[in-house]
Design a protein around this motif. Structure first.
Motif, PDB file in Angstrom:
ATOM      1  N   PRO A 142     -15.440   8.053   1.851  1.00 40.48           N
ATOM      2  CA  PRO A 142     -16.832   7.784   2.247  1.00 40.48           C
ATOM      3  C   PRO A 142     -17.306   6.418   1.798  1.00 40.48           C
ATOM      4  O   PRO A 142     -16.866   5.887   0.776  1.00 40.48           O
ATOM      5  CB  PRO A 142     -17.608   8.893   1.520  1.00 40.48           C
ATOM      6  N   GLY A 143     -18.220   5.835   2.569  1.00 42.72           N
ATOM      7  CA  GLY A 143     -18.853   4.594   2.183  1.00 42.72           C
ATOM      8  C   GLY A 143     -18.067   3.334   2.487  1.00 42.72           C
ATOM      9  O   GLY A 143     -18.545   2.227   2.250  1.00 42.72           O
ATOM     10  N   LEU A 144     -16.858   3.480   3.018  1.00 39.45           N
ATOM     11  CA  LEU A 144     -16.003   2.333   3.293  1.00 39.45           C
ATOM     12  C   LEU A 144     -16.502   1.578   4.517  1.00 39.45           C
ATOM     13  O   LEU A 144     -16.595   2.138   5.606  1.00 39.45           O
ATOM     14  CB  LEU A 144     -14.569   2.816   3.538  1.00 39.45           C
ATOM     15  N   THR A 145     -16.815   0.293   4.346  1.00 41.88           N
ATOM     16  CA  THR A 145     -17.303  -0.496   5.472  1.00 41.88           C
ATOM     17  C   THR A 145     -16.303  -1.542   5.945  1.00 41.88           C
ATOM     18  O   THR A 145     -16.312  -1.915   7.114  1.00 41.88           O
ATOM     19  CB  THR A 145     -18.623  -1.217   5.127  1.00 41.88           C
ATOM     20  N   HIS A 146     -15.451  -2.056   5.038  1.00 37.43           N
ATOM     21  CA  HIS A 146     -14.481  -3.076   5.409  1.00 37.43           C
ATOM     22  C   HIS A 146     -13.156  -2.856   4.693  1.00 37.43           C
ATOM     23  O   HIS A 146     -13.121  -2.284   3.595  1.00 37.43           O
ATOM     24  CB  HIS A 146     -14.996  -4.483   5.071  1.00 37.43           C
ATOM     25  N   VAL A 147     -12.097  -3.319   5.337  1.00 43.04           N
ATOM     26  CA  VAL A 147     -10.760  -3.316   4.731  1.00 43.04           C
ATOM     27  C   VAL A 147     -10.261  -4.751   4.774  1.00 43.04           C
ATOM     28  O   VAL A 147     -10.018  -5.298   5.849  1.00 43.04           O
ATOM     29  CB  VAL A 147      -9.794  -2.382   5.484  1.00 43.04           C
ATOM     30  N   LEU A 148     -10.137  -5.359   3.609  1.00 39.19           N
ATOM     31  CA  LEU A 148      -9.633  -6.727   3.530  1.00 39.19           C
ATOM     32  C   LEU A 148      -8.120  -6.688   3.709  1.00 39.19           C
ATOM     33  O   LEU A 148      -7.402  -6.089   2.898  1.00 39.19           O
ATOM     34  CB  LEU A 148      -9.996  -7.341   2.181  1.00 39.19           C
ATOM     35  N   THR A 149      -7.631  -7.327   4.763  1.00 35.72           N
ATOM     36  CA  THR A 149      -6.204  -7.246   5.073  1.00 35.72           C
ATOM     37  C   THR A 149      -5.713  -8.507   5.750  1.00 35.72           C
ATOM     38  O   THR A 149      -6.435  -9.130   6.534  1.00 35.72           O
ATOM     39  CB  THR A 149      -5.913  -6.027   5.971  1.00 35.72           C
ATOM     40  N   ALA A 150      -4.470  -8.856   5.424  1.00 31.65           N
ATOM     41  CA  ALA A 150      -3.782  -9.954   6.091  1.00 31.65           C
ATOM     42  C   ALA A 150      -2.772  -9.424   7.091  1.00 31.65           C
ATOM     43  O   ALA A 150      -2.120 -10.211   7.780  1.00 31.65           O
ATOM     44  CB  ALA A 150      -3.084 -10.835   5.052  1.00 31.65           C
ATOM     45  N   GLY A 151      -2.622  -8.099   7.139  1.00 39.81           N
ATOM     46  CA  GLY A 151      -1.601  -7.516   8.005  1.00 39.81           C
ATOM     47  C   GLY A 151      -0.227  -7.529   7.388  1.00 39.81           C
ATOM     48  O   GLY A 151       0.702  -6.903   7.905  1.00 39.81           O
ATOM     49  N   SER A 152      -0.065  -8.220   6.263  1.00 42.09           N
ATOM     50  CA  SER A 152       1.212  -8.344   5.571  1.00 42.09           C
ATOM     51  C   SER A 152       0.949  -8.751   4.131  1.00 42.09           C
ATOM     52  O   SER A 152       0.001  -9.503   3.858  1.00 42.09           O
ATOM     53  CB  SER A 152       2.101  -9.398   6.252  1.00 42.09           C
ATOM     54  N   ALA A 153       1.793  -8.305   3.218  1.00 47.55           N
ATOM     55  CA  ALA A 153       1.679  -8.727   1.831  1.00 47.55           C
ATOM     56  C   ALA A 153       1.920 -10.224   1.678  1.00 47.55           C
ATOM     57  O   ALA A 153       1.525 -10.827   0.676  1.00 47.55           O
ATOM     58  CB  ALA A 153       2.670  -7.953   0.967  1.00 47.55           C
ATOM     59  N   ARG A 154       2.536 -10.847   2.688  1.00 46.95           N
ATOM     60  CA  ARG A 154       2.841 -12.284   2.632  1.00 46.95           C
ATOM     61  C   ARG A 154       1.721 -13.153   3.197  1.00 46.95           C
ATOM     62  O   ARG A 154       1.835 -14.378   3.210  1.00 46.95           O
ATOM     63  CB  ARG A 154       4.143 -12.565   3.375  1.00 46.95           C
ATOM     64  N   GLY A 155       0.638 -12.543   3.662  1.00 42.36           N
ATOM     65  CA  GLY A 155      -0.487 -13.308   4.146  1.00 42.36           C
ATOM     66  C   GLY A 155      -0.677 -13.242   5.650  1.00 42.36           C
ATOM     67  O   GLY A 155       0.153 -12.683   6.382  1.00 42.36           O
ATOM     68  N   VAL A 156      -1.785 -13.833   6.124  1.00 46.40           N
ATOM     69  CA  VAL A 156      -2.143 -13.750   7.538  1.00 46.40           C
ATOM     70  C   VAL A 156      -1.094 -14.406   8.428  1.00 46.40           C
ATOM     71  O   VAL A 156      -0.809 -13.915   9.528  1.00 46.40           O
ATOM     72  CB  VAL A 156      -3.528 -14.389   7.787  1.00 46.40           C
ATOM     73  N   GLU A 157      -0.510 -15.494   7.978  1.00 42.51           N
ATOM     74  CA  GLU A 157       0.494 -16.174   8.805  1.00 42.51           C
ATOM     75  C   GLU A 157       1.621 -15.215   9.193  1.00 42.51           C
ATOM     76  O   GLU A 157       2.102 -15.236  10.324  1.00 42.51           O
ATOM     77  CB  GLU A 157       1.058 -17.386   8.055  1.00 42.51           C
ATOM     78  N   ALA A 158       2.014 -14.362   8.248  1.00 37.89           N
ATOM     79  CA  ALA A 158       3.075 -13.387   8.518  1.00 37.89           C
ATOM     80  C   ALA A 158       2.551 -12.130   9.197  1.00 37.89           C
ATOM     81  O   ALA A 158       3.296 -11.449   9.914  1.00 37.89           O
ATOM     82  CB  ALA A 158       3.783 -13.010   7.215  1.00 37.89           C
ATOM     83  N   GLY A 159       1.276 -11.810   8.981  1.00 35.35           N
ATOM     84  CA  GLY A 159       0.766 -10.522   9.445  1.00 35.35           C
ATOM     85  C   GLY A 159      -0.140 -10.561  10.653  1.00 35.35           C
ATOM     86  O   GLY A 159      -0.632  -9.515  11.091  1.00 35.35           O
ATOM     87  N   ILE A 160      -0.362 -11.735  11.238  1.00 35.63           N
ATOM     88  CA  ILE A 160      -1.368 -11.824  12.295  1.00 35.63           C
ATOM     89  C   ILE A 160      -1.013 -10.960  13.504  1.00 35.63           C
ATOM     90  O   ILE A 160      -1.902 -10.353  14.118  1.00 35.63           O
ATOM     91  CB  ILE A 160      -1.618 -13.291  12.719  1.00 35.63           C
ATOM     92  N   ASP A 161       0.255 -10.852  13.857  1.00 33.68           N
ATOM     93  CA  ASP A 161       0.615 -10.010  14.999  1.00 33.68           C
ATOM     94  C   ASP A 161       0.245  -8.558  14.744  1.00 33.68           C
ATOM     95  O   ASP A 161      -0.251  -7.860  15.651  1.00 33.68           O
ATOM     96  CB  ASP A 161       2.108 -10.130  15.306  1.00 33.68           C
ATOM     97  N   ASP A 162       0.477  -8.091  13.517  1.00 35.74           N
ATOM     98  CA  ASP A 162       0.107  -6.711  13.187  1.00 35.74           C
ATOM     99  C   ASP A 162      -1.400  -6.535  13.165  1.00 35.74           C
ATOM    100  O   ASP A 162      -1.923  -5.491  13.593  1.00 35.74           O
ATOM    101  CB  ASP A 162       0.695  -6.318  11.830  1.00 35.74           C
ATOM    102  N   LEU A 163      -2.137  -7.535  12.668  1.00 36.30           N
ATOM    103  CA  LEU A 163      -3.596  -7.454  12.682  1.00 36.30           C
ATOM    104  C   LEU A 163      -4.124  -7.358  14.107  1.00 36.30           C
ATOM    105  O   LEU A 163      -5.000  -6.534  14.408  1.00 36.30           O
ATOM    106  CB  LEU A 163      -4.199  -8.684  12.003  1.00 36.30           C
ATOM    107  N   VAL A 164      -3.610  -8.210  14.969  1.00 36.20           N
ATOM    108  CA  VAL A 164      -4.050  -8.207  16.369  1.00 36.20           C
ATOM    109  C   VAL A 164      -3.736  -6.871  17.024  1.00 36.20           C
ATOM    110  O   VAL A 164      -4.578  -6.286  17.721  1.00 36.20           O
ATOM    111  CB  VAL A 164      -3.393  -9.376  17.120  1.00 36.20           C
ATOM    112  N   ARG A 165      -2.526  -6.375  16.791  1.00 35.08           N
ATOM    113  CA  ARG A 165      -2.147  -5.083  17.388  1.00 35.08           C
ATOM    114  C   ARG A 165      -3.055  -3.964  16.910  1.00 35.08           C
ATOM    115  O   ARG A 165      -3.551  -3.162  17.711  1.00 35.08           O
ATOM    116  CB  ARG A 165      -0.697  -4.760  17.038  1.00 35.08           C
TER     117      ARG A 165
END
Length: 242
Positions: A142-165
């Protein structure tokens, strides 16, 4: 259109003031970025409140890992109460089990103490063994409004495809993803087109991308303009496709 969220990492009051001057919507207050962000002293919250009314979420994390012992949870309960009394709007936290699943028991034990305040699940999500399962587990909190994520432990550069998906295929995630963790300007158009509406920056708004430098209001303003423009562009494209 609801304005997209721009959150800036603050290490102190000067950072929070610069973030506000640059047009950010919120700051995440932490200390010890060499440990990826730990809980600050409550007095820092008090100082920020004396200088700006900027919405503020404070990190609840005591060690350079994502687990929490009973003693640590007890200490975090006390810190959360102190932060709230000092003027914090909400909190940032997240725990994993030793098997790298979302620790629902530990997280619930803490969030129930501030059920009236919103909170962010931080990048522990990127270190979960099964991220699809982790995102499913978050639905129970309960109460969760945002999830801070890069899509990968290695950062957005590595995780952007997963974030977009994920933003395109999971409505729950799309409404809560706050993209951050090495976020760069060139990532924003792709994320905006996917439906991401919350963005989190740290070194990107500091000279030389250094934690030793204070947040620069001009850099924040540039990110504000970039994010707003790209979200408007994404909405225009979506509207034209209808």
């Amino acid at each position: 259109m609801t304005r997209p969220l721009l959150e800036v990492i603050a290490l102190g009051a000067a950072d929070a003031v610069a973030a506000a001057d640059g047009g950010a919507d919120r700051v995440e207050l932490v200390t010890a970025m060499d440990a990826d962000g730990l809980s600050p002293e409550p007095s820092v919250v008090e100082e920020i409140r004396r200088r700006t009314e900027m919405p503020l979420r404070v990190m609840l994390r005591l060690a350079d890992n994502f687990t929490a012992t009973g003693a640590e949870l007890s200490r975090l309960h006390g810190l959360a109460a102190a932060y709230a009394q000092a003027g914090a709007e909400g909190f940032v936290l997240g725990f994993l089990t030793p098997t790298l699943e979302v620790d629902l028991d530990a997280t619930r034990a803490l969030v129930k103490e501030f059920a009236d305040r919103p909170w962010t699940f931080h990048r522990a999500i990127d270190h979960a063994l099964d991220q699809d399962r982790a995102w499913w587990d978050l639905r129970e909190l309960p109460g969760l409004t945002h999830v801070l994520t890069a899509g990968s432990a290695r950062g957005v550069e590595a995780g952007i495809d997963d974030l977009v998906r994920r933003a395109k295929t999971d409505p729950f995630a799309a409404g809560r993803i706050m993209a951050g963790g090495g976020l760069r300007a060139e990532h924003v158009p792709w994320l905006a087109q996917a439906g991401v509406r919350a963005f989190h920056v740290g070194t990107a708004v500091r000279p030389d991308r250094s934690w030793k430098a204070y947040v620069d209001a001009g850099y924040v303003r540039a990110w504000r303009t970039l994010i707003d423009d790209e979200v408007v562009r994404a909405l225009d494209v979506a509207g034209g496709a209808l």
